[in-house]
Design an enzyme around this catalytic site. Structure first.
Site, mmCIF file in Angstrom:
data_model
loop_
_atom_site.group_PDB
_atom_site.id
_atom_site.type_symbol
_atom_site.label_atom_id
_atom_site.label_comp_id
_atom_site.label_asym_id
_atom_site.label_seq_id
_atom_site.Cartn_x
_atom_site.Cartn_y
_atom_site.Cartn_z
ATOM 1 N N GLU A 119 -42.925 10.756 7.399
ATOM 2 C CA GLU A 119 -42.516 9.651 6.914
ATOM 3 C C GLU A 119 -43.170 8.468 7.466
ATOM 4 O O GLU A 119 -42.652 7.096 7.765
ATOM 5 C CB GLU A 119 -40.978 9.339 6.833
ATOM 6 C CG GLU A 119 -40.266 10.435 6.068
ATOM 7 C CD GLU A 119 -38.573 10.249 6.111
ATOM 8 O OE1 GLU A 119 -38.205 9.895 4.709
ATOM 9 O OE2 GLU A 119 -38.178 10.376 7.152
ATOM 10 N N HIS A 176 -31.417 9.164 11.867
ATOM 11 C CA HIS A 176 -30.602 9.840 10.733
ATOM 12 C C HIS A 176 -28.900 9.848 11.214
ATOM 13 O O HIS A 176 -28.275 10.682 11.943
ATOM 14 C CB HIS A 176 -30.730 11.319 10.419
ATOM 15 C CG HIS A 176 -32.101 11.410 9.944
ATOM 16 N ND1 HIS A 176 -32.597 12.600 9.807
ATOM 17 C CD2 HIS A 176 -32.898 10.677 9.577
ATOM 18 C CE1 HIS A 176 -33.706 12.767 8.952
ATOM 19 N NE2 HIS A 176 -34.063 11.280 8.628
#
Length: 242
Positions: A75, A96
């Site tokens: 990412e 996260h």
């Protein structure tokens, strides 16, 4: 700067915002370049990030020539496109945090429901916390641009079913913003659960405008620098510092 990124990764993991190997931190390093935590051949997760795991890469690539068998995170576009299109940003965190993800999936917006308990979190929420509504892996430039479109000029963005992107003028600011989002999300979930146990399922209201106006700006020295030192001290106390 490599050491600061490694410590930032350890702080995020220590507080449960990066439970294992998922998540990354970057910082602008001159024109068109950034330092970013990469994946190594002996990957052990963010809690054990070292300065050697942080590499200098161009925003435009190529990304396939890192030494020692390292590879950039999938990412990386989150970081490259944010730094390219947001000149106000120096550091980017992608993590996260479970409470943030859970609150969003439950349909609970992160609102300014707390005051002096956590003034920086309240101010983030009062400014509006945008949500990118796709739970995809942001591994392409077009997806990163979608995220940035949802994020607008805000310093943070919730990624539905995924995590968060937070930014800052410093690594410490970007990390502390992620921690404050998670703290606000935990309070939001707890308040919603308690409200559901009451008759009628009461929802906590936003802080009154008069109370928000009464809260001082404690400045970056207290809100970020001191908090950052605290988290570094906690790492050291746990035997996890560098």
């Amino acid at each position: 700067m490599r050491r600061d990124i490694a410590l930032a990764c350890r702080v995020l993991a220590f507080h449960g915002l990066a439970a294992d190997v998922l998540g990354h931190v970057s910082v602008r390093a001159g024109t068109g370049r950034m330092l970013i935590r990469c994946r190594g051949p002996r990957e052990s997760g963010l809690l054990f990030t070292t300065p050697e795991d942080v590499h200098l890469v161009d925003l435009d690539g190529p990304y396939d020539a890192l030494p020692g068998g390292y590879a950039v995170p999938s990412e990386l576009p989150i970081h490259a496109e944010t730094l390219r299109h947001r000149p106000d940003v120096t550091a980017v965190v992608h993590a996260h945090p479970p409470a943030v993800v859970a609150a969003d999936l439950a349909g609970l917006r992160l609102r300014p429901i707390v005051g002096a308990f956590n003034i920086p979190a309240m101010r983030l929420a009062a400014g509006g916390i945008p949500v990118y509504p796709r739970g995809v892996l942001i591994r392409r430039t077009d997806l990163a641009k979608e995220m940035l479109s949802a994020m607008g000029p805000a310093p943070v963005c919730v990624l539905r079913g995924h995590g968060v992107t937070t930014t800052g003028a410093t690594i410490a600011q970007a990390v502390v913003r992620a921690l404050n989002l998670e703290a606000l999300a935990r309070i939001t979930l707890d308040a919603a659960q308690a409200g559901a146990a009451q008759a009628g399922g009461a929802v906590p209201p936003d802080m009154p405008a008069a109370d928000i106006a009464e809260l001082p700006d404690l400045g970056s020295t207290l809100n970020e620098e001191s908090v950052w030192r605290h988290h570094l001290a906690r790492l050291a106390h746990a035997g996890l510092s560098l």
